[in-house]
Structure formats: structure tokens, C-alpha cells
Design an enzyme around this catalytic site. Structure first.
Site, PDB file in Angstrom:
ATOM      1  N   ASP A  69       0.836  -1.205   0.000  1.00 41.09           N
ATOM      2  CA  ASP A  69       0.000   0.000   0.000  1.00 41.09           C
ATOM      3  C   ASP A  69       0.872   1.256   0.000  1.00 41.09           C
ATOM      4  O   ASP A  69       0.363   2.372  -0.086  1.00 41.09           O
ATOM      5  CB  ASP A  69      -1.007  -0.004   1.157  1.00 41.09           C
ATOM      6  CG  ASP A  69      -0.337  -0.008   2.518  1.00 41.09           C
ATOM      7  OD1 ASP A  69       0.891  -0.149   2.601  1.00 41.09           O
ATOM      8  OD2 ASP A  69      -1.075   0.134   3.524  1.00 41.09           O
ATOM      9  N   SER A  70       2.200   1.072   0.031  1.00 42.23           N
ATOM     10  CA  SER A  70       3.111   2.195  -0.205  1.00 42.23           C
ATOM     11  C   SER A  70       2.849   2.810  -1.573  1.00 42.23           C
ATOM     12  O   SER A  70       3.295   3.921  -1.858  1.00 42.23           O
ATOM     13  CB  SER A  70       4.570   1.729  -0.109  1.00 42.23           C
ATOM     14  OG  SER A  70       4.781   0.576  -0.902  1.00 42.23           O
ATOM     15  N   ASP A 115      -1.184  -6.002  -0.201  1.00 43.47           N
ATOM     16  CA  ASP A 115      -1.501  -5.387   1.093  1.00 43.47           C
ATOM     17  C   ASP A 115      -2.998  -5.149   1.226  1.00 43.47           C
ATOM     18  O   ASP A 115      -3.642  -4.644   0.291  1.00 43.47           O
ATOM     19  CB  ASP A 115      -0.802  -4.022   1.200  1.00 43.47           C
ATOM     20  CG  ASP A 115       0.480  -4.092   2.005  1.00 43.47           C
ATOM     21  OD1 ASP A 115       0.686  -5.085   2.735  1.00 43.47           O
ATOM     22  OD2 ASP A 115       1.275  -3.135   1.900  1.00 43.47           O
ATOM     23  N   LYS A 168      -1.250  -9.289   2.826  1.00 48.41           N
ATOM     24  CA  LYS A 168      -0.458  -8.862   3.987  1.00 48.41           C
ATOM     25  C   LYS A 168      -1.298  -7.884   4.781  1.00 48.41           C
ATOM     26  O   LYS A 168      -2.009  -7.069   4.197  1.00 48.41           O
ATOM     27  CB  LYS A 168       0.855  -8.206   3.548  1.00 48.41           C
ATOM     28  CG  LYS A 168       1.671  -7.670   4.727  1.00 48.41           C
ATOM     29  CD  LYS A 168       3.095  -7.300   4.341  1.00 48.41           C
ATOM     30  CE  LYS A 168       3.258  -5.940   3.708  1.00 48.41           C
ATOM     31  NZ  LYS A 168       2.762  -4.794   4.532  1.00 48.41           N
ATOM     32  N   GLU A 201      -1.276  -5.387   8.566  1.00 45.10           N
ATOM     33  CA  GLU A 201      -0.458  -4.830   9.641  1.00 45.10           C
ATOM     34  C   GLU A 201      -1.108  -5.096  10.994  1.00 45.10           C
ATOM     35  O   GLU A 201      -2.332  -5.103  11.110  1.00 45.10           O
ATOM     36  CB  GLU A 201      -0.297  -3.312   9.442  1.00 45.10           C
ATOM     37  CG  GLU A 201       0.467  -2.961   8.185  1.00 45.10           C
ATOM     38  CD  GLU A 201       0.693  -1.459   8.012  1.00 45.10           C
ATOM     39  OE1 GLU A 201       0.404  -0.678   8.956  1.00 45.10           O
ATOM     40  OE2 GLU A 201       1.162  -1.067   6.931  1.00 45.10           O
ATOM     41  N   GLU A 226       9.321  -4.333  10.312  1.00 42.43           N
ATOM     42  CA  GLU A 226       9.708  -3.039   9.736  1.00 42.43           C
ATOM     43  C   GLU A 226      10.185  -2.076  10.821  1.00 42.43           C
ATOM     44  O   GLU A 226       9.532  -1.922  11.867  1.00 42.43           O
ATOM     45  CB  GLU A 226       8.523  -2.398   8.976  1.00 42.43           C
ATOM     46  CG  GLU A 226       8.891  -1.001   8.448  1.00 42.43           C
ATOM     47  CD  GLU A 226       7.941  -0.414   7.427  1.00 42.43           C
ATOM     48  OE1 GLU A 226       6.967  -1.092   7.049  1.00 42.43           O
ATOM     49  OE2 GLU A 226       8.181   0.735   7.008  1.00 42.43           O
TER      50      GLU A 226
HETATM   51  O1  KIV Z   1       3.566  -1.087   1.647  1.00 41.26           O
HETATM   52  C1  KIV Z   1       4.706  -1.561   1.543  1.00 41.26           C
HETATM   53  O2  KIV Z   1       5.429  -1.344   0.568  1.00 41.26           O
HETATM   54  C2  KIV Z   1       5.182  -2.386   2.633  1.00 41.26           C
HETATM   55  C3  KIV Z   1       6.631  -2.732   2.651  1.00 41.26           C
HETATM   56  C4  KIV Z   1       7.432  -1.551   2.955  1.00 41.26           C
HETATM   57  C5  KIV Z   1       6.925  -3.870   3.568  1.00 41.26           C
HETATM   58  O3  KIV Z   1       4.439  -2.738   3.493  1.00 41.26           O
END
Ligand code: KIV
Length: 290
Positions: free
Chosen positions: A67-68, A106, A136, A138, A205
Site C-alpha cells: 500500500d506504499s 496489502d 499482507k 499490519e 519493519e
Molecule cells: O507497503 C509496503 O510497501 C510495505 C513494505 C514496505 C513492507 O508494506
């Protein structure tokens, strides 16, 4: 409607004509043996587009549609505004562009925290619409029940503890975590909780190295570090960071190229040639007989 069917004909969209066998979630999980050893560290990079996925895929075990992308692709200030629709669109593109890596997507902020049932509905949508193999999410102890719920219902999960960017409004920024004993103990408890709930891998992280090492020894699944430690069972970076696409990157990023400068130089050369009428030349121009 799913859009991830592979078109193997050679084209601008599909330059790789021969699909190869894709790695699987169990193969990633099995990289860490019962005695905690990992012979080949796991390589993960982020990808948000089909073309970048094509370029990274042969070198990676896992491609993360992080989600970056909110910050990297959309210019958003944090990952908080990222939507499920964005994740599905980019997830499908990355699956279309890859043949070898496990693709994980994510779950965006607000799509899983309310209840295990909410998380299941949205994770199932991600897998159906993108063709990715895993999600993924969090969070630690608070998310353990949700992780167990998803895994028991056929959805592989990567955990993510330590610095959790979706919680930026609670954390107050992106500083590395675990500087005091209470914070260190909490991160370790979080890692244990989601690992025992059934994550097949765990992102650590922005944590003090001592915590990353202890967590890596403690959990049965492979740990994947970002700003954590070389002792993790694998590493992940945001691809645009390691390619040098941004002026400022966190200290833990190593730049393997300086693409921002090279893109600038290419754009400047193009602009100069257009203004001088030096582009296009005869080579790039069509005539009836050619
Ligand atoms: O969103 C993302 O790119 C991430 C990575 C930095 C692990 O969660």
C-alpha cells in the site's frame, strides 16, 4: 471481473513468451526449517505495475503489491487513504506481469480491522480480482484472531509488525520502534501472536536490530526485514526507493541506482531535440512506401 489471465503472446504488454512455474506459499514457508535455519534468504520487492513486475520477477521470491503505492504512485501523504479498488487494480497488473514470484497484496487501512468477517470478505475479493496468492496485513496481538480466521479459510497471510505505517496517526511518525523495553516487549509479543496465528511470513519493519534477531529466532515462519537486520530470514525494499527515484529515502534504504537523475537527463534530451526539431528523424517517421 478478473483480469489476470496470462496472455503469453509476445507483445509490448507480454514480452516474456514462456511462462515458468510459479513459487507457492508453502515453498516460501518451507524455506525456514524446523531448526530455524534458512539456507537461501527470501528476496521480496514491491511492484505496482505489470512492467515493473516483469522486470523484477526473475530475481524475486515474493512480489509485494504494497500500500506504499499510495505515496509512490498516487502522491498521497500516507497510506491511510489507499482504497481496496487501488490495491485490486495494481494487484491484477502485477499478477499479469509475473510468472515466478508469489504475489502478495496489502490489505489497505480500514479493510480488515473491524472484524475477522470483514477481513475475510475483503481478502477474498483481493484474491479473486487479482489472482494473487496471499494478502499482507499490519498489526500484532490485536490482529491474531483475524489472521487465524483467514488462514483457516484458505487465505495465506503475511504479518507486519514493528513500524506499521497505517498506524502513523497513533504512532505520530515513522521513527524506528523498540527503543525502550516496553516497546521492544510489545513488538516481540506482536510477532509471536501473528506467527502463532498462522502467518506464512512476517515483515519486521523499522525495529532495533536486537528485536529483529530475537523475533527471527522466536517465530517459526520466515521473517522479512525492512530497516530491521541482515539476520532476518529475508529482506524487502520499496523498489522505487532502491532505484533512487526519490530525493529523500529512509536511512535503511540502499540505493542500487539513481533512476531519478537518469529520467531527468532523458527528459531533458528529448525536450531539447523537440525544441530544435531534431526529433523525430527519418527513422521514426512513416511514408506510404515504407
Ligand atoms: O507497503 C509496503 O510497501 C510495505 C513494505 C514496505 C513492507 O508494506
Amino acid at each position: 471481473m478478473s483480469t489476470y489471465t496470462l496472455d503469453t503472446s509476445t507483445s509490448r504488454a507480454n514480452p516474456t513468451p514462456a511462462p515458468m512455474r510459479r513459487l507457492t506459499v508453502p515453498k516460501i514457508r518451507e524455506r525456514k526449517s524446523a531448526d530455524g535455519k534458512v539456507d537461501r534468504p527470501i528476496v521480496m520487492l514491491t511492484a505496482y505495475t505489470a512492467r515493473m513486475a516483469q522486470l523484477l520477477d526473475p530475481h524475486c521470491d515474493l512480489l509485494l503489491v504494497g500500500d506504499s503505492l499510495g505515496q509512490v504512485i498516487y502522491g498521497l501523504p500516507t497510506t491511510v487513504p489507499v482504497t481496496l479498488e487501488m490495491m485490486c487494480a495494481h494487484g491484477a497488473a502485477v499478477v499479469r506481469g509475473s510468472y515466478h514470484s508469489v504475489v502478495a497484496v496489502d490489505m489497505p487501512f480500514g479493510s480488515y480491522e473491524r472484524s475477522p468477517a470483514q477481513a475475510f470478505d475483503n481478502a477474498a475479493r483481493i484474491l479473486k480480482e487479482t489472482g494473487a496468492a496471499a494478502v499482507k496485513l499490519e498489526g500484532g496481538e490485536a490482529m491474531a484472531e483475524t489472521v487465524a480466521f483467514l488462514v483457516a479459510r484458505g487465505i495465506p497471510v503475511i504479518g507486519h509488525v514493528g513500524l506499521t505505517p497505517q498506524a502513523v496517526n497513533v504512532l505520530g511518525g515513522y521513527r524506528a520502534r523498540g527503543r525502550d523495553d516496553a516497546e521492544a516487549d510489545k513488538i516481540l509479543a506482536d510477532a509471536k501472536a501473528v506467527a502463532e496465528a498462522g502467518c506464512f511470513a512476517l515483515v519486521l519493519e523499522g525495529v532495533m536490530e536486537e528485536i529483529a534477531i530475537e523475533a527471527t529466532k522466536m517465530v517459526a515462519c520466515p521473517t522479512i526485514g525492512i530497516g530491521a537486520s541482515a539476520q532476518c530470514d529475508g529482506q524487502v525494499l520499496v523498489t522505487e526507493d532502491m532505484l533512487g527515484m526519490f530525493e529523500r529515502t529512509p536511512r535503511f534504504v540502499k540505493r542500487y541506482d539513481d533512476l531519478a537523475a537518469r529520467v531527468g537527463e532523458a527528459a531533458a534530451a528529448y525536450a531539447a531535440e523537440v525544441r530544435a526539431r531534431d526529433f523525430p528523424t527519418a527513422d521514426q517517421t512513416y511514408h506510404p512506401a515504407t
